[in-house]
Scaffold this motif. Structure first.
Motif, short mmCIF file in Angstrom:
data_model
loop_
_atom_site.label_atom_id
_atom_site.label_comp_id
_atom_site.label_asym_id
_atom_site.label_seq_id
_atom_site.Cartn_x
_atom_site.Cartn_y
_atom_site.Cartn_z
N LEU A 1 31.53 110.51 6.73
CA LEU A 1 31.96 110.39 8.13
C LEU A 1 32.94 109.24 8.24
CD1 LEU A 1 31.79 110.79 11.22
CD2 LEU A 1 29.68 109.40 11.18
N TYR B 256 34.04 114.46 7.80
CA TYR B 256 34.13 114.55 9.25
C TYR B 256 34.88 113.33 9.77
CZ TYR B 256 30.49 118.11 8.86
OH TYR B 256 29.77 119.23 8.52
N PHE C 94 25.58 113.65 15.02
CA PHE C 94 25.07 114.06 13.72
C PHE C 94 23.55 113.85 13.69
CE2 PHE C 94 29.47 112.96 13.04
CZ PHE C 94 29.92 113.98 12.21
N VAL D 266 24.24 112.17 6.54
CA VAL D 266 25.53 111.75 6.00
C VAL D 266 25.31 110.84 4.80
CG1 VAL D 266 27.63 110.42 6.52
CG2 VAL D 266 26.65 111.92 8.26
N VAL E 81 29.52 106.43 5.32
CA VAL E 81 30.34 106.24 6.52
C VAL E 81 31.43 105.24 6.19
CG1 VAL E 81 30.39 105.51 8.93
CG2 VAL E 81 28.38 106.74 8.05
#
Length: 225
Positions: free
Chosen positions: A43, A65, A98, A103, A106
């Motif tokens: 992310l 993302y 999310f 994830v 990040v």
């Protein structure tokens, strides 16, 4: 003016590409340190033009993302790639869209200090990270880098000015282990000789050296337990 309005205007003016060029000087070193593996989900908070995810796809991440608060930024980013493994969405740093533990990593470059509630943003990052997942948070605007403090005068939205110690403390309060923190110098910006100063932007050469070579980009790395 809101974050959305500010950066929609930047995107419409094509400033997202200029941001990419400047940020890449140090962002590439941050990305190189990220322990991404093939198939990982990443992310990117404050994705801008989406350059970080495009670079990470070259390391075979499975899904990327890019979240941005400005619709025009997200729209532009979509237009810069036809990679189906990268998606862009408009969202708020304080309510990441999310699921918990969804994830692997990040990343955020020059965006975290725009968060309305940075403590809450860190809690959200902790929530969405898988155990052992990392947060690579890179900022140029921080307390020790005094030459950047004037940026607030040129932008209409509030920015969070934390010190290195305050970043570490906030990460820990959010439940992230601090795995490392250091300043990455920008060695690609050309600094003229003393005889060239003052320039249009700098009164003293020492100030320019302080901004780019001494402090550059502050990287704080958090790991989810």
């Amino acid at each position: 003016m809101s974050v959305r309005e500010e950066f929609d205007a930047w995107a419409s003016a094509g400033r997202d590409r200029g941001m990419e060029d400047r940020h890449w000087h140090t962002a590439k070193h941050v990305l190189a340190r990220m322990p991404v593996e093939p198939g990982d989900t990443v992310l990117d908070l404050g994705t801008g033009s989406g350059y970080a995810l495009r670079a990470l796809r070259e390391r075979d991440i499975g899904r990327g993302y890019g979240l941005d608060g400005a619709p025009e930024m997200a729209r532009n980013a979509r237009g810069y790639t036809d990679d189906d493994a990268i998606g862009f969405l408009v969202g708020d740093f304080d309510a990441l869209p999310f699921a918990d533990d969804s994830v692997d990593h990040v990343f955020s470059m020059e965006a975290f200090y725009y968060a309305t509630n940075p403590h809450n943003t860190l809690e959200e990052v902790r929530r969405v990270l898988n155990p052992g997942g990392t947060f690579y948070c890179a900022v140029n605007y921080f307390a020790e880098s005094e030459q950047t403090h004037g940026w607030q005068e040129n932008i209409s939205i509030d920015m969070t000015l934390w010190s290195r110690a305050e970043y570490r403390e906030a990460f820990r309060e959010a439940g992230l282990y601090v795995a490392g923190q250091d300043a990455i110098p920008d060695r690609e910006i050309e600094i003229p000789p003393e005889s060239a100063f003052p320039t249009d932007e700098w009164e003293r050469r020492e100030a320019m050296v302080d901004r780019y070579r001494t402090w550059g980009t502050l990287l704080t790395v958090g790991v989810a337990p």
